[in-house]
Design an enzyme around this catalytic site. Structure first.
Site, mmCIF file in Angstrom:
data_model
loop_
_atom_site.group_PDB
_atom_site.id
_atom_site.type_symbol
_atom_site.label_atom_id
_atom_site.label_comp_id
_atom_site.label_asym_id
_atom_site.label_seq_id
_atom_site.Cartn_x
_atom_site.Cartn_y
_atom_site.Cartn_z
ATOM 1 N N LYS A 1 -6.721 3.306 -3.597
ATOM 2 C CA LYS A 1 -7.190 3.313 -2.208
ATOM 3 C C LYS A 1 -7.406 4.759 -1.777
ATOM 4 O O LYS A 1 -6.635 5.638 -2.160
ATOM 5 C CB LYS A 1 -6.122 2.621 -1.354
ATOM 6 C CG LYS A 1 -6.347 2.648 0.140
ATOM 7 C CD LYS A 1 -5.274 1.808 0.864
ATOM 8 C CE LYS A 1 -5.289 2.038 2.361
ATOM 9 N NZ LYS A 1 -4.229 1.308 3.078
ATOM 10 N N ASP B 1 0.862 -1.178 0.000
ATOM 11 C CA ASP B 1 0.000 0.000 0.000
ATOM 12 C C ASP B 1 0.901 1.231 0.000
ATOM 13 O O ASP B 1 1.434 1.624 1.034
ATOM 14 C CB ASP B 1 -0.906 0.017 1.242
ATOM 15 C CG ASP B 1 -2.001 -1.059 1.172
ATOM 16 O OD1 ASP B 1 -1.780 -2.091 0.496
ATOM 17 O OD2 ASP B 1 -3.064 -0.859 1.788
ATOM 18 N N LYS C 1 -10.185 0.388 -2.875
ATOM 19 C CA LYS C 1 -10.150 0.137 -1.432
ATOM 20 C C LYS C 1 -10.443 1.414 -0.659
ATOM 21 O O LYS C 1 -9.577 2.280 -0.547
ATOM 22 C CB LYS C 1 -8.776 -0.419 -1.021
ATOM 23 C CG LYS C 1 -8.641 -0.619 0.498
ATOM 24 C CD LYS C 1 -7.290 -1.215 0.881
ATOM 25 C CE LYS C 1 -7.084 -1.171 2.393
ATOM 26 N NZ LYS C 1 -5.752 -1.640 2.805
#
Lengths: 479, 281
Positions: free
Chosen positions: B181, B117, B217
């Protein structure tokens, strides 16, 4: 995978529909003098909801007499502040009984509960609140220092937003000191009759609001009654013209809110996903039974394909079905007659060479239903580009330059609404200045507020409703 | 409108289990210890120790230095199938040189992270230096190769406008992100429905353009079952039902899991349970 939305129907236990209804005259429900009853059905399943009275000449006479008496003895003598209190009271009762009204409106009209719950009823209450505030401030309405009411106002309202149109008419009339004889549309009388109960509950003086149900013949009797000082009508241009003819040469004041063929103009720089939502809202809100619907989509040719792809995808998500289910996006067509008209016009579109598209959707067997539909390859000469369909049918027309968009948008006998979609503020202003439409929305559509005047150019009507301008229609200045 | 779609009974149960399997169970605190990380790993494997029907979560998300601890515990306790996601590239601010970010990523992968991430350089984005943002993502993607999935954190709370969110989404997808995300969880507002909607529209449009499906996400602020179900409805009606699986939709959360578990128990037993019937972490 199992991600089906479950049915979530609103309970109808909250409404108490009587098997038959009388007329509301002089503060009481009274039987008609000689009038027959006709059925009122639920357009979503064709079940009979109740029996409504066909108001006769004698009934209209009685209603006008009751209104005249209430005007002379009570309502015209009462101070604005006192009148305002009644309006506030009505507004609060509408809010308290909002669920009941929402369910009843959905059953009677066929529109989704989501819309009656979130739009029709809250806006109706808002109109009473707004006008309650005006009742003691009429000298600031812009029609002179001592504006006077007309007296008895005859009001004829349509079936597309039954209670909301009642509120648009009754609230300003009462705030300005007029008394009312109102006729709801024959297919949607129930919320008006429930509103009569609200008037009783609010202890509104008898005769200030009278409700005479019936079809066009009853409406004609109201229009032609010599005791009526002003006519306010919302409905088709055809009937509007008839009314204008009968009122001409009399002293009756007149406001008309008629049909439309609104252009929703999409420029190449429009935020496309937002625009798609706006197009959907513009034409599929309330099954397209909206006089200011964005029924002509004018899209810049270079983004047509992209826009239509997105529109198709979005339209496939529209949920058509039981109006009382809170998941429903598109409800039933209000009547068989209207369904026939929509079908006839849609068929003419195909016959004249336009291409029809609807998403796959299963329609209920009973009731009146029409799928969300759009037509491409539409030219200005087609009937579907010119006539008001008043259903969930969109005509897609392309343009190449901003000036061509204006020309096409204005090339209609109507002039009620228009929408502009662009990222550029200056283009919004440039376009809005050139559009001949009473209301122009920019990067949104179908936004209503009691403070904002609403009305049409050309064959879309005379006068305004809502805001300060709407008040003026119910007042006489000192001439 | 979408927030009032009715999800009940079988659909709700499916939604709860799907949401559980989409959770990146997260702990990102300065105070993280091996003990804390092991504890959430255990929860990730068996969210409800009293009911083994409950699926395991989508991944465990930790800081770089905790990757090894998490991986080892998962492998030794029946959680081999659960990936470990590491927040890399000078998370959460991203204020470091590209060399440091590369090294950070290398480290995480070497320790067993199979999901990275990364944060974008919001400063560069806001000052108009899009090529820097793009180059950094490309760089990190190269390191990930086929060893790790790349999730690109836009930190929408700092990008502020929806136009920026859409632009950054496309930038990240073009640079090779497997997922986009919303947030680090350190900045408010985080995963608001409107921001998630914009990102879902972006992946839908990118798929239409390229035929490649990119995941989304949302992270931060999704705490209740109701919130999670609203997110799933949004996915269903925006990107489409094919996005309704952990390969294409994840929810970064910690508190959410317990609420889902309590709702699940209630649906199964008909009774509401209390906080003490689900494990703390």
């Amino acid at each position: 995978m199992n991600f089906e939305y479950s049915p979530a129907p609103e309970s109808i236990a909250i409404v108490d529909i009587k098997p038959e209804y009388n007329l509301f005259i002089g503060g009481k429900f009274v039987p008609s003098k000689g009038g027959k009853r006709f059925e009122s059905i639920n357009p979503a399943n064709e079940e009979v909801l109740s029996h409504i009275t066909q108001g006769t000449s004698a009934d209209v006479d009685r209603a006008v007499k009751a209104a005249t008496e209430a005007y002379k003895k009570i309502w015209s003598k009462m101070s604005g502040a006192e009148r305002g209190k009644y309006l506030f009271r009505i507004a609060r009762i509408l809010q308290e009984r909002a669920r009941e009204f929402a369910v009843l409106e959905s059953m009677d009209n066929g529109k989704p509960i989501r819309e009656t719950r979130d739009t029709d009823i809250p806006l109706a209450a808002a109109h009473f609140f707004y006008h309650a505030g005006w009742a003691d401030k009429l000298e600031y309405a812009g029609v002179g220092e001592k504006p006077k009411p007309h007296g008895v106002v005859g009001q004829i309202i349509p079936w597309n937003f039954p209670l909301l149109m009642l509120a648009w008419k009754v609230a300003p009339a009462l705030a300005t000191g007029n008394t009312v004889v109102l006729k709801p549309a024959e297919t949607t009388s129930l919320t008006a009759l429930l509103f009569a109960e609200v008037c009783q509950q609010a202890e509104l003086p008898s005769g200030v609001v009278n409700i005479v149900t019936g079809d066009g013949k009853t409406g004609e009797l109201i229009v032609n009654h010599p005791g009526v000082n002003k006519i306010a009508f919302t409905g088709s241009t055809e009937v509007g013209k008839l009314i204008a003819r009968s009122v001409v040469g009399t002293k009756k004041a007149l406001t008309l809110e008629l049909g439309g063929k609104g252009a929703n103009i999409i420029f190449e720089d429009a935020p496309i996903d937002e625009t798609v939502e706006g197009v959907i809202n513009g034409i599929y809100f309330n099954q397209g039974h909206v006089c200011c619907a964005g029924s002509r989509l004018l899209v810049q040719e270079n983004i047509k394909e992209e826009l239509l792809e997105k529109l198709k995808r979005r339209m496939s998500m529209i949920r058509v079905g039981d109006p009382l289910d809170k998941n429903t996006d598109l409800g039933a067509i209000n009547s068989r007659a209207q369904l026939t008209k929509i079908r006839e016009l849609a068929d003419s579109g195909e016959a004249e060479g336009a291409q029809r598209w609807s998403p796959e959707c299963s329609l209920p067997n009973k009731g009146f239903w029409f799928p969300p539909t759009f037509f491409t390859s539409v030219s200005q000469a087609h009937r579907i580009a010119r006539e008001e369909i008043f259903g969930p049918v969109l005509s897609v027309i392309t343009f190449r330059t901003p000036s061509e968009a204006i020309e096409k948008a204005n090339n209609t006998p109507y002039g009620l609404s228009a929408g502009i979609w662009t990222d550029k503020g200056s283009r919004i202003l440039w376009t809005a200045q050139r559009l001949k439409a009473g209301v122009v929305w920019a990067n949104t559509f179908n936004k209503f507020d009691p403070a904002s005047p609403f009305g049409g150019y050309k064959e879309s009507g005379w006068g305004r409703e809502g805001g300060r301008h709407g008040l003026a229609a119910y007042l006489r200045g000192e001439h | 409108m979408l927030s009032t779609r009715s999800i009940k009974t079988a659909s709700k149960l499916w939604a709860i289990d799907t949401a559980i399997s989409m959770i990146d169970l997260t702990t990102l605190e300065g105070a993280d210890t091996p003990g804390k990380v092991i504890s959430i790993c255990a929860k990730a494997i068996r969210p409800d120790p009293t009911n083994l029907e409950v699926p395991h979560v989508g991944a465990v998300c930790v800081y770089n230095d905790m990757v090894k601890v998490a991986r080892q515990f998962l492998d030794s306790s029946g959680g081999e199938q659960i990936p470990v996601a590491a927040v890399s590239t000078a998370f959460p601010s991203g204020r470091a040189s590209i060399e440091v970010k590369q090294r950070d990523t290398e480290d995480a992968i070497a320790n067993g992270a199979t999901e990275i991430d990364m944060v974008i350089d919001r400063g560069a984005f806001l000052s108009g230096n899009l090529s820097k943002v793009l180059t950094e993502i490309v760089c990190i993607k190269e390191i990930c190769g086929d060893r790790a999935h790349l999730k690109v954190i836009l930190e929408t709370g700092e990008l502020v406008t929806y136009d920026n969110v859409r632009k950054a989404s496309f930038l990240a997808m073009a640079a090779g992100a497997d997922f986009i995300k919303t947030s680090t969880g350190k900045v408010q507002p985080a995963a608001t429905p409107a921001v998630v909607l914009v990102m879902l529209e972006a992946v839908r449009d990118y798929y239409q353009l390229t035929g490649k499906k990119i995941g989304v996400k949302p992270a931060g602020g999704i705490r209740t079952t109701k919130d999670a179900i609203k997110q799933l409805v949004l996915v269903n009606e925006t990107a489409g039902p094919e996005w309704l699986n952990p390969e294409l939709f994840r929810i970064g959360a910690s508190a959410l899991l317990n609420d889902l578990l309590m709702q699940r128990m209630k649906m199964k037993s008909g009774q509401y349970s209390g906080r003490n019937y689900v494990s703390l972490d």
